[in-house]
Design an enzyme around this catalytic site. Structure first.
Site, PDB file in Angstrom:
ATOM      1  N   ASP A  16     -86.552  44.916  -4.199  1.00  0.00           N
ATOM      2  CA  ASP A  16     -85.724  46.009  -3.690  1.00  0.00           C
ATOM      3  C   ASP A  16     -85.928  47.172  -4.652  1.00  0.00           C
ATOM      4  OD1 ASP A  16     -84.766  44.382  -1.692  1.00  0.00           O
ATOM      5  OD2 ASP A  16     -82.855  43.976  -2.672  1.00  0.00           O
TER       6      ASP A  16
ATOM      7  N   HIS B 106     -86.703  47.294   0.900  1.00  0.00           N
ATOM      8  CA  HIS B 106     -87.144  45.905   0.679  1.00  0.00           C
ATOM      9  C   HIS B 106     -88.607  45.750   1.068  1.00  0.00           C
ATOM     10  CE1 HIS B 106     -86.430  41.373   0.888  1.00  0.00           C
ATOM     11  NE2 HIS B 106     -87.618  41.531   1.440  1.00  0.00           N
TER      12      HIS B 106
ATOM     13  N   GLU C 149     -84.626  47.480   6.411  1.00  0.00           N
ATOM     14  CA  GLU C 149     -84.201  47.953   5.086  1.00  0.00           C
ATOM     15  C   GLU C 149     -85.303  48.816   4.483  1.00  0.00           C
ATOM     16  OE1 GLU C 149     -83.342  44.459   2.781  1.00  0.00           O
ATOM     17  OE2 GLU C 149     -81.891  43.697   4.245  1.00  0.00           O
TER      18      GLU C 149
ATOM     19  N   HIS D 217     -86.141  36.760  -1.798  1.00  0.00           N
ATOM     20  CA  HIS D 217     -86.066  37.093  -3.223  1.00  0.00           C
ATOM     21  C   HIS D 217     -86.142  35.860  -4.118  1.00  0.00           C
ATOM     22  CE1 HIS D 217     -85.297  41.467  -3.336  1.00  0.00           C
ATOM     23  NE2 HIS D 217     -84.772  41.282  -2.136  1.00  0.00           N
TER      24      HIS D 217
END
Length: 251
Positions: free
Chosen positions: A143, A218, A215, A136
């Site tokens: 996200d 993500h 995830e 990030h």
């Protein structure tokens, strides 16, 4: 601090600028979840991305609305300075202690290590090493979820973003829906969650993004994780990253 499998991917920084995301293009988390906790963003906005990533997000949204005209991409968190990454890693560790009812002063070193391993299943280490940036911090990772503009609510995805459990695995509900030992109603609910996750994956992947293997929310494009996942998908090709960490003032 466990090593991430994508850390060996070389980065050839493109110098592409970080840009603000258009206010009306997507739906944004408000209040921003990490800012609400006091995460130290300073003057940085959590809703910034590299220029090429923004173009790809707009493509993904167009693909989404061809299939669900009244849905939009819901941006939970996008750009994250390393200071924020550190804050959230420590926050998650504290929340894990509380959830397990543990007193940190009485933990053995092995217990502490096991807890940190659990935290780092979800969070990238807050590295300042330019060769191993948190995704990030590069302006290349997002996200996100889906938002129904008619119902004015996020679409059911089976589990919340950032949940530290097996339900965060992208195929968790797909596997549950196929499990004939699960009650029919639960299988139907699981199938719906999986269908929504698959829709998000399909429109993002079509736009060039790769999904985090653990995830459902993500996705990234152009960073080390993207290159690593792309190579897994197409082993005959070699990939490198074009987005490294965005340096903050004073770094």
């Amino acid at each position: 601090m466990p090593a991430k499998p994508y850390w060996d991917i070389p980065i050839f920084e493109s110098e592409e600028p970080l840009v603000s995301m258009p206010k009306d293009a997507f739906v944004y988390a408000d209040p921003h979840p990490y800012m609400a906790l006091g995460a130290p963003y300073g003057d940085a906005s959590p809703f910034c991305v590299r220029e090429g990533v923004l173009a790809a997000l707009l493509d993904a949204q167009s693909a989404l609305q061809r299939r669900q005209p009244h849905w939009k991409l819901f941006m939970f968190d996008v750009y994250r300075p390393v200071a924020v990454q550190k804050f959230m890693v420590e926050q998650t560790f504290d929340e894990l202690l509380q959830a397990k009812g543990l007193d940190p002063s009485g933990l053995l070193p092995a217990q502490v290590e096991a807890l940190w391993e659990e935290v780092y299943q979800l969070w990238a280490p807050p590295n300042l090493d330019p060769k191993t940036p948190p995704p990030h911090s590069t302006g290349a990772a997002v996200d996100l979820s889906l938002f129904d503009t008619y119902a004015q609510e996020t679409v059911f995805m089976g589990s919340p973003i950032d949940e530290l459990s097996a339900r965060s695995q992208p195929d968790y509900f797909g596997n549950l829906a196929r499990d004939l030992t699960v009650a029919t109603g639960d299988r139907n609910t699981a199938a719906l969650a999986h269908a929504h996750r698959q829709l998000l994956y399909e429109v993002m992947h079509q736009a060039g993004f790769q999904r985090h293997p653990g995830e459902w929310w993500h996705f990234s494009l152009g960073d080390q994780m993207w290159a690593w996942r792309s190579h897994q998908e197409t082993p005959i090709k070699s990939y490198t990253a074009k987005y490294g960490r965005i340096l903050q003032d004073g770094e």
